[in-house]
Motif scaffolding. Structure first.
Motif, PDB file in Angstrom:
ATOM      1  N   ARG A   1       1.154  -0.900   0.017  1.00 54.09           N
ATOM      2  CA  ARG A   1      -0.058   0.225   0.484  1.00 54.09           C
ATOM      3  C   ARG A   1       0.572   1.324  -0.028  1.00 54.09           C
ATOM      4  O   ARG A   1       1.858   1.325   0.932  1.00 54.09           O
ATOM      5  N   VAL A   2       0.402   2.174  -0.583  1.00 53.91           N
ATOM      6  CA  VAL A   2       0.604   4.006  -0.559  1.00 53.91           C
ATOM      7  C   VAL A   2       0.008   4.676   0.228  1.00 53.91           C
ATOM      8  O   VAL A   2      -1.144   4.679  -0.265  1.00 53.91           O
ATOM      9  N   ILE A   3       0.499   5.396   1.062  1.00 58.55           N
ATOM     10  CA  ILE A   3       0.360   6.111   1.557  1.00 58.55           C
ATOM     11  C   ILE A   3       0.196   7.402   1.224  1.00 58.55           C
ATOM     12  O   ILE A   3       1.842   7.847   1.016  1.00 58.55           O
ATOM     13  N   ALA A   4      -0.398   8.287   0.234  1.00 55.39           N
ATOM     14  CA  ALA A   4       0.065   9.029   0.372  1.00 55.39           C
ATOM     15  C   ALA A   4       0.934  10.457   0.903  1.00 55.39           C
ATOM     16  O   ALA A   4       0.860  11.041   1.713  1.00 55.39           O
ATOM     17  N   GLY A   5       2.201  10.995   0.451  1.00 58.14           N
ATOM     18  CA  GLY A   5       3.275  11.970   0.796  1.00 58.14           C
ATOM     19  C   GLY A   5       3.824  11.710   1.962  1.00 58.14           C
ATOM     20  O   GLY A   5       4.406  11.783   2.875  1.00 58.14           O
ATOM     21  N   ALA A   6       3.389   9.382   2.384  1.00 58.18           N
ATOM     22  CA  ALA A   6       4.105   9.381   3.594  1.00 58.18           C
ATOM     23  C   ALA A   6       4.667   7.707   3.734  1.00 58.18           C
ATOM     24  O   ALA A   6       6.325   8.834   4.042  1.00 58.18           O
ATOM     25  N   GLY A   7       4.460   7.684   2.947  1.00 59.10           N
ATOM     26  CA  GLY A   7       5.520   6.159   2.838  1.00 59.10           C
ATOM     27  C   GLY A   7       4.798   5.262   2.610  1.00 59.10           C
ATOM     28  O   GLY A   7       3.729   4.945   1.662  1.00 59.10           O
ATOM     29  N   LEU A   8       5.685   4.162   1.784  1.00 59.31           N
ATOM     30  CA  LEU A   8       5.165   2.804   1.804  1.00 59.31           C
ATOM     31  C   LEU A   8       5.184   1.477   2.942  1.00 59.31           C
ATOM     32  O   LEU A   8       5.687   1.130   3.372  1.00 59.31           O
ATOM     33  N   GLU A   9       4.117   0.989   2.944  1.00 54.01           N
ATOM     34  CA  GLU A   9       3.928  -0.156   3.258  1.00 54.01           C
ATOM     35  C   GLU A   9       3.784  -1.631   2.643  1.00 54.01           C
ATOM     36  O   GLU A   9       3.762  -1.706   1.679  1.00 54.01           O
ATOM     37  N   CYS A  10       4.804  -2.245   3.997  1.00 48.99           N
ATOM     38  CA  CYS A  10       5.242  -3.008   2.493  1.00 48.99           C
ATOM     39  C   CYS A  10       4.999  -4.442   4.014  1.00 48.99           C
ATOM     40  O   CYS A  10       5.016  -4.361   4.712  1.00 48.99           O
ATOM     41  N   VAL A  11       5.101  -5.529   3.407  1.00 45.80           N
ATOM     42  CA  VAL A  11       5.146  -7.009   4.312  1.00 45.80           C
ATOM     43  C   VAL A  11       6.351  -7.784   4.074  1.00 45.80           C
ATOM     44  O   VAL A  11       6.727  -7.478   3.639  1.00 45.80           O
ATOM     45  N   ARG A  12       6.937  -7.992   4.750  1.00 46.77           N
ATOM     46  CA  ARG A  12       7.648  -9.416   4.447  1.00 46.77           C
ATOM     47  C   ARG A  12       8.218 -10.162   3.455  1.00 46.77           C
ATOM     48  O   ARG A  12       7.108 -11.090   4.086  1.00 46.77           O
ATOM     49  N   THR A  13       8.653 -10.668   3.837  1.00 46.69           N
ATOM     50  CA  THR A  13       8.866 -12.064   2.563  1.00 46.69           C
ATOM     51  C   THR A  13       9.878 -13.075   2.876  1.00 46.69           C
ATOM     52  O   THR A  13      10.787 -13.191   3.477  1.00 46.69           O
ATOM     53  N   GLU A  14       9.412 -14.233   2.119  1.00 47.05           N
ATOM     54  CA  GLU A  14      10.572 -15.491   2.861  1.00 47.05           C
ATOM     55  C   GLU A  14      10.514 -15.777   1.127  1.00 47.05           C
ATOM     56  O   GLU A  14       9.883 -16.259   0.345  1.00 47.05           O
TER      57      GLU A  14
END
Length: 209
Positions: free
Chosen positions: A92-105
């Motif tokens: 997810r992109v949080i406009a002007g604030a950050g990029l939300e990610c999930v860790r992967t394996e």
């Protein structure tokens, strides 16, 4: 990418083009995140860093061993002060604030022959970013399956003349390179060699006509 907030993501190729044609008019973020770890992503990160970004982070859903950029490019960009977040999948992109990610394996190999990333449930985290750039390459079209062309790991198989499994159908560029490097220069050369093979075939046909 089909994630919420994707409309706020900049296209990597357009980013590079603007840096060549009109760099003085470019808007460079303070915290820039580049999604991808190929040579195009390296170019985007370099541009952002050299045009004033305070912090540049490259996000890649696989490990460093699976990156598609050339090794010397990876070492170069690290020396430029660019950070890496491996085994991270944007969600997810949080406009002007950050990029939300999930860790992967990494799980079993996918059609590319590389181990596929698998999301780790409940591992979400956010990377601060006021500018997000997408440089993850283009998806190969389904033309190969539509035409019934022979493939290897999802890539079109060709002979030394760049002819596919169907006579008279030629292919070149990234879509034929199941292993090794792939670049624009190599794709252009493929086109030249394929054109030469086609020309010779046409001329031989004309001479026998």
């Amino acid at each position: 990418m089909n994630i919420p907030g994707e409309e706020f993501i900049l296209d990597g190729l357009s980013y590079i083009e603007q840096s060549k044609l009109n760099p003085e008019q470019m808007k460079i973020g303070h915290d820039v995140v580049v999604i991808g770890a190929g040579n195009t992503a390296i170019d985007c990160a370099t541009i952002a860093r050299r045009l004033g970004a305070e912090r540049v982070t490259m996000v890649y859903r696989r490990s460093e061993q699976e990156v598609t950029a050339y090794p010397h490019e990876i070492e170069f960009i690290k020396k430029e002060g660019v950070e890496f977040r491996f085994l991270a999948q944007p969600v997810r992109v949080i406009a002007g604030a950050g990029l939300e990610c999930v860790r992967t394996e990494l799980g079993a190999p996918d059609s590319s022959g590389r181990r596929a990333p698998v999301a780790v449930q409940g591992s979400e985290f956010t990377i601060p970013a006021d500018q997000v750039i997408k440089a993850i390459g283009q998806e190969k079209p389904g033309l190969a399956s539509m035409l019934g062309l022979a493939t290897r790991n999802g890539f079109i198989q060709v002979n030394t003349d760049f002819e596919t499994s169907i006579a008279g159908v030629f292919a070149g560029g990234d879509c034929i390179r199941a292993t090794g490097a792939a670049s624009t220069v190599m794709a252009v050369q493929d086109g030249k060699l394929a054109a030469l093979a086609i020309h010779q075939r046409v001329m031989n046909g004309a001479n026998h006509g």
